[in-house]
Every structure is written in structure tokens, then in C-alpha cells.
Design an enzyme around this catalytic site. Structure first.
Site, mmCIF file in Angstrom:
data_model
loop_
_atom_site.group_PDB
_atom_site.id
_atom_site.type_symbol
_atom_site.label_atom_id
_atom_site.label_comp_id
_atom_site.label_asym_id
_atom_site.label_seq_id
_atom_site.Cartn_x
_atom_site.Cartn_y
_atom_site.Cartn_z
ATOM 1 N N ASP A 195 -36.118 -3.756 29.602
ATOM 2 C CA ASP A 195 -37.013 -3.283 28.533
ATOM 3 C C ASP A 195 -36.135 -2.773 27.407
ATOM 4 O O ASP A 195 -34.901 -2.892 27.465
ATOM 5 C CB ASP A 195 -37.972 -2.194 29.065
ATOM 6 C CG ASP A 195 -39.329 -2.266 28.367
ATOM 7 O OD1 ASP A 195 -39.351 -2.149 27.126
ATOM 8 O OD2 ASP A 195 -40.356 -2.439 29.043
ATOM 9 N N HIS A 269 -39.930 -6.069 23.403
ATOM 10 C CA HIS A 269 -39.369 -5.075 24.340
ATOM 11 C C HIS A 269 -37.934 -5.467 24.722
ATOM 12 O O HIS A 269 -37.536 -5.317 25.878
ATOM 13 C CB HIS A 269 -40.235 -4.967 25.600
ATOM 14 C CG HIS A 269 -41.458 -4.113 25.415
ATOM 15 N ND1 HIS A 269 -41.406 -2.748 25.265
ATOM 16 C CD2 HIS A 269 -42.773 -4.450 25.344
ATOM 17 C CE1 HIS A 269 -42.648 -2.263 25.132
ATOM 18 N NE2 HIS A 269 -43.494 -3.285 25.160
ATOM 19 N N GLU A 333 -47.050 -6.637 23.732
ATOM 20 C CA GLU A 333 -46.692 -5.731 22.640
ATOM 21 C C GLU A 333 -45.553 -6.271 21.769
ATOM 22 O O GLU A 333 -44.557 -5.593 21.550
ATOM 23 C CB GLU A 333 -46.324 -4.361 23.216
ATOM 24 C CG GLU A 333 -47.477 -3.733 23.988
ATOM 25 C CD GLU A 333 -47.146 -2.373 24.590
ATOM 26 O OE1 GLU A 333 -48.014 -1.490 24.534
ATOM 27 O OE2 GLU A 333 -46.046 -2.198 25.143
HETATM 28 C C1 ACM Z 1 -47.983 -2.765 29.269
HETATM 29 O O1 ACM Z 1 -48.415 -1.706 29.764
HETATM 30 N N1 ACM Z 1 -47.521 -2.763 28.034
HETATM 31 C C2 ACM Z 1 -47.981 -4.002 30.008
#
Ligand code: ACM
Ligand code: ZN
Length: 542
Positions: A195, A269, A333
Site C-alpha cells: 500500500d 495506493h 480509490e
Molecule cells: C478499501 O477499504 N479501500 C478497500
């Protein structure tokens, strides 16, 4: 389907001179038939049968080790010299469904577990262990209730996700977690390996991913470094798994009938990856992984073929390490600001006739899916991979919607909605007395009431709901004992949701059975939250 369950409020029945603990099994089996009499568990051999396969012998050894630890008596794999048999494991050629088993504890002293596959034998062994009293130490000739249990899971995907990027957990801690999952018949460990704040898996072709991306200056998230456990020799925060570590954990998981689904996040991410290899971003960087929680513009450039070559090289090593079918590619995201301002991304959009940046995400995922398919694996990603068009064979993990649409168009779905499955949320409204958390509110009762099949999904598409999982994001969880605190007892509720028949769910029965499990957690050194406060009203998280 039968439910003949002995009254669960009657915990102890006196039989002869001994106390016999009534079954308090979690997740509740499909059928429990309580019979007359008791069975003496005499220390001795676990017999996997003549000509047993190595996998069956491994289960016999596993059961012998756990029984020995729990009772401090000598249980062992049967040898030719043994006469006293304690437990028989038998693989039977039946049409029984995968992972199902029958456990028969007869008056006298023979215990039999029968199944048509090794996973079933393993789950029968886990159920047998739950028939022991929580503290069975030093009891020669333990007495167990006489029962016949027939059991099978409701769902094939019974999962738990652990984020090791925000905070790092050692291989020993991950193995411990796998053991705890196996106790509750969870079979899918979703390992969130990368991440923005950390890259945790060694990739031989790109060593800077871990040389740089696995370490950050601080524990981060405003936390007290004294409460965190993962520091390098130079005092920086972090860590990573070598490929040898990963192979060891995969073998350990396999022996516990757990499949590991690795997650390599892309295209967003990805700050930790781009800190190491900024040439695959739109801007050229620089990037840092010393970041708070949130969403950042560490996003791979979708106009650069080099980004795809990089990702494919990484995935080739990941595929080589993890034998399971699914590879998780994240996809949630994604900030598309950089794509809007990048000549290469804009050129790609023009060339492909795209009008919106979300289509570029779809392009990214489809291109990666071709690579994953060509390696005989299946892609799974978060809800957002639907936006802009879902790749043909892709499965989605619903955290933010899309399950009904995806399943109705023939895509497989794993349910992990934010409202019911985010175990980083508070367990109590009395937050002054809870460890600091990301927010939200997910009490035990709400997990227990969660139904993985969306009510509006037409019956013919329900088969596409593979199951469900709990997600544990670790921004505010810097130690393994804190991980356990957030999981227990909510993970027991999730286990019952994904394993037991829908009609058998009963909050009163579950909370009575949990009382026995709290004692077991004490014996096993599992940190947990005891809901001693009166039950609170379930409400939506966030
Ligand atoms: C997430 O909680 N962004 C998958
Ligand atoms: Zn770009």
C-alpha cells in the site's frame, strides 16, 4: 436438515463422578445429535488408516499435537506398535460435499472422523478440539459428551484480510493468525501486502521495492512507537517477507487448509512502489511512504508500457509464490488527477477512444487480467474495478457496492461491505475506553446479523456470491495483540455467518457458546474484547 441441539443454557451435566462440558461449537455445525452416555478420551494414538496419504497423516499429527498441548497428555500418530487408539480418521469415497465431515463420539472410547476430503477431516479435528473443556490440562481420561455431528460449510470463501502495509506483522504472527483462523474454519487469508505506506514482499527483479519501500522513518498515524513492534536495526519502522518467508507461510497455511490470496495494489495506493521506481508514475516523483491515512496520488502511469511490464514482472514472481487461483489486484480509490495531466495517459485515452479517466482504470485492469488469465489464475479486485467496465472473468470484492450488478451479470463476488465487515471500526460506543481506532462502529451483534447474500439479488445469481470476509486495516493497529483484540470475538461471529446454515443463526445460543470460548482464549493467550458492557444497539458504521 436437522438441528437437535442440547439446551445450550445447561452448560455442565454431571455424569458419573465427572463434569462433561456440553458442546459449545463455533461455528455451529449443520447438525448435532446429542446421544446418551459419555466418551473417555484416553491418551493414545491418532489413526489415519492403513495406506493413509501424507496429507491425512499430517492431519493426524496435527490433531495429536493439539490434543497433547491442550491436555498435557501423550497423543501421537499411530505406529505399528500401538494398541490404544484414541481417534480414527477415515477418508471415505462418498459423494459428500467438499469440506464436510461426520464426527462420531461414541460412549466408550472411540472417536471417529469421516470425510471425503482432507479439509473435512481437518474441520472434524477442529470440532473435536472444541469438545474439550477450555482448560483440559492434566486431565487423564477426559470425558466428552457423546455426539454425532454432521457438518458442512455454507460458503466456499470464508475470509479474513490483514493489512500488513500500514503496520507490519512477522511471519510468526501471521502463522499464529492462521492457526486462529483454522480454529474457526476460515479458509481464505487475504494478505494485503502493499500500500502507500509500505511494500512488504521481496521481488527479486526489483530489489528497491523492499530496500526502500519496506521502511519508513516513523511508526506513523500519530501512534506511540512504544506500542509498535516492527522496527529495523537502524530504528526505522517496517519489515518485509523474503520469498523464503512467503513459501514457509504458504506451506503453513496449506497444512491448515487455508488458501492465501495475495493482494498487490494497483494502479493506486502505490506510493511505496513509486518511491522505489518513480519512472513508472506520471510525474516522475519523488514519492514518500511516510504518509498518514488517506488516498494519495501515488498512481502508476497507464500511458507508459513500462508500468505494465513492471507489474507483469512483479505478478510473475507473485504467481510463482502463491499456488491459489485468485490474485487480488486492489483497484480501489484511484486518484486520476495525474492521469488528467499526463501526456502519455492522454495519448493512450485518445488511441483507445476513451472519454473519461475511469475508462483508463478499466483499460489497466483488463490488460493486467490478460496476463493473470494467461497464467491460469483469476483476477479479483475491489468494488471500483467495475467502474468503466468489468474485465470478463474478473471477480469483485464488494466493500463499496456493486455486488448485485456484478453477480447479475455472471461475475463472482466476495462480500466485505464497509458497514458490516470492517473490523478496524470500534466495537463499542464507549470509545474513551477503547484503543484509538479509525472510526466507525461495528458491534459483535451487527457482525452476527450480517447476511452475505444481498436481499435484492435474484435467486438464479446467488451462486455467484462465493462468501464473505472480515477486513482488518491496520493504520491504528501497530501490534499483534491489538490485531487479536480487534478480531476476537467478532471473527467468531463472522465464522458462523459464513459456515453455519442461515436458519440456524441464533444470537442467544451464540452468546452462550462464546462464554466458553472466552475461557479458551484465556487458555490460548488470545487477546480479546469481552463485551461485559450491556449489548448495544447495532447501527451503521461511519
Ligand atoms: C478499501 O477499504 N479501500 C478497500
Ligand atoms: Zn501517465
Amino acid at each position: 436438515m436437522r438441528y437437535r441441539i442440547f439446551p445450550l443454557t445447561l452448560w455442565l451435566v454431571t455424569s458419573a463422578a465427572f463434569a462433561v462440558t456440553e458442546p459449545a461449537i463455533i461455528p455451529l455445525p449443520k447438525s448435532i445429535e446429542r446421544r446418551e452416555g459419555v466418551c473417555e478420551l484416553i491418551p493414545g494414538a491418532i489413526d489415519p488408516g492403513a495406506d493413509a496419504r501424507p496429507e491425512t497423516k499430517a492431519i493426524a499429527r496435527f490433531l495429536a499435537d493439539r490434543l497433547s498441548e491442550r491436555t498435557r497428555q501423550n497423543f501421537h500418530l499411530k505406529s505399528n506398535l500401538d494398541s490404544v487408539k484414541a481417534v480414527e480418521l477415515r477418508l471415505a469415497q462418498t459423494q459428500a460435499s467438499p469440506e464436510s465431515y461426520t464426527l462420531t463420539v461414541k460412549p466408550g472410547h472411540l472417536i471417529n472422523i469421516e470425510a471425503s476430503d482432507e479439509a473435512g477431516l481437518f474441520y472434524g479435528a477442529q470440532t473435536l478440539l472444541q469438545l474439550l473443556p477450555p482448560d483440559a490440562k492434566g486431565s487423564a481420561n477426559l470425558q466428552l459428551p457423546s455426539v454425532q455431528i454432521q457438518d458442512q460449510p455454507r460458503f466456499q470463501w470464508r475470509g479474513l484480510e490483514l493489512d500488513v502495509a500500514r503496520h507490519f506483522f512477522s511471519t510468526d504472527e501471521v502463522k499464529r493468525l492462521l492457526d486462529e483462523m483454522a480454529m474457526y474454519k476460515l479458509n481464505t487469508f487475504h494478505w494485503h501486502l502493499v500500500d502507500d505506506q509500505g511494500w512488504r514482499i521481496e521481488i527479486k527483479k526489483y530489489p528497491k521495492l523492499t530496500q526502500l519501500g519496506a521502511w519508513r522513518q516513523n511508526v506513523g498515524f500519530g501512534l506511540d512507537p512504544k506500542k509498535a513492534t516492527a522496527f529495523g536495526p537502524d530504528g526505522r519502522y517496517g519489515g518485509f517477507y523474503t520469498q523464503a518467508d512467503i513459501r514457509e507461510v504458504v506451506a503453513y497455511a496449506t497444512s491448515r487448509h487455508i488458501n492465501i490470496v495475495p493482494e498487490i495494489e494497483m494502479p493506486g495506493h502505490s506510493s511505496a512502489a513509486l518511491m522505489a521506481y518513480p519512472q513508472f508514475s506520471c510525474t516522475g516523483g519523488p514519492f514518500t511512504n511516510d504518509l498518514p491515512g488517506g488516498i494519495f496520488d501515488g498512481v502508476f502511469c497507464a500511458g507508459n508500457d513500462g508500468s505494465f511490464k513492471f507489474m507483469e514482472d512483479v505478478l510473475a514472481e507473485v504467481i510463482d509464490l502463491f499456488p491459489g487461483k485468485f490474485i487480488h489486484i486492489g483497484g480501489d480509490e484511484v486518484l486520476t488527477n495525474n492521469w488528467k495531466n499526463c501526456a502519455k495517459c492522454q495519448a493512450r485515452m485518445k488511441q483507445e477512444g476513451m472519454h473519461h479517466e475511469m475508462e483508463l482504470e478499466s483499460y489497466f485492469i483488463r490488460r493486467i487480467e490478460k496476463f493473470i488469465d494467461a497464467h491460469d489464475r483469476r483476477l479479483i479486485g475491489w468494488s471500483e474495478i467495475r467502474e468503466g467496465g468489468l474485465a470478463q472473468d474478473a471477480a469483485i470484492m464488494d466493500w463499496a457496492g456493486g455486488a448485485i450488478e456484478a453477480a447479475s451479470s455472471g461475475h463472482d463476488v466476495v462480500m466485505s461491505p464497509l458497514k458490516d465487515c470492517y473490523f478496524d471500526h470500534y466495537q463499542s460506543k464507549d470509545i474513551a475506553n477503547e484503543p484509538h481506532s479509525i472510526g466507525g462502529y461495528l458491534p459483535l451483534e451487527q457482525v452476527y446479523a450480517f447476511e452475505p447474500i444481498p436481499a435484492k439479488l435474484a435467486p438464479e445469481f446467488r451462486k455467484h456470491i462465493l462468501g464473505a470476509q472480515a477486513n482488518l486495516w491496520t493504520e491504528y493497529i501497530p501490534s499483534f495483540s491489538h490485531v487479536q483484540y480487534m478480531l476476537f470475538p467478532r471473527i467468531c461471529a463472522m465464522a458462523e455467518v459464513v459456515w453455519s446454515p442461515r436458519e440456524a443463526r441464533d444470537w442467544n445460543s451464540f452468546s452462550h457458546r462464546l462464554e466458553i470460548h472466552y475461557k479458551l482464549f484465556d487458555q490460548l493467550g488470545i487477546n480479546y474484547r469481552h463485551p461485559s458492557a450491556p449489548p448495544q444497539q447495532a447501527s451503521s458504521a461511519k
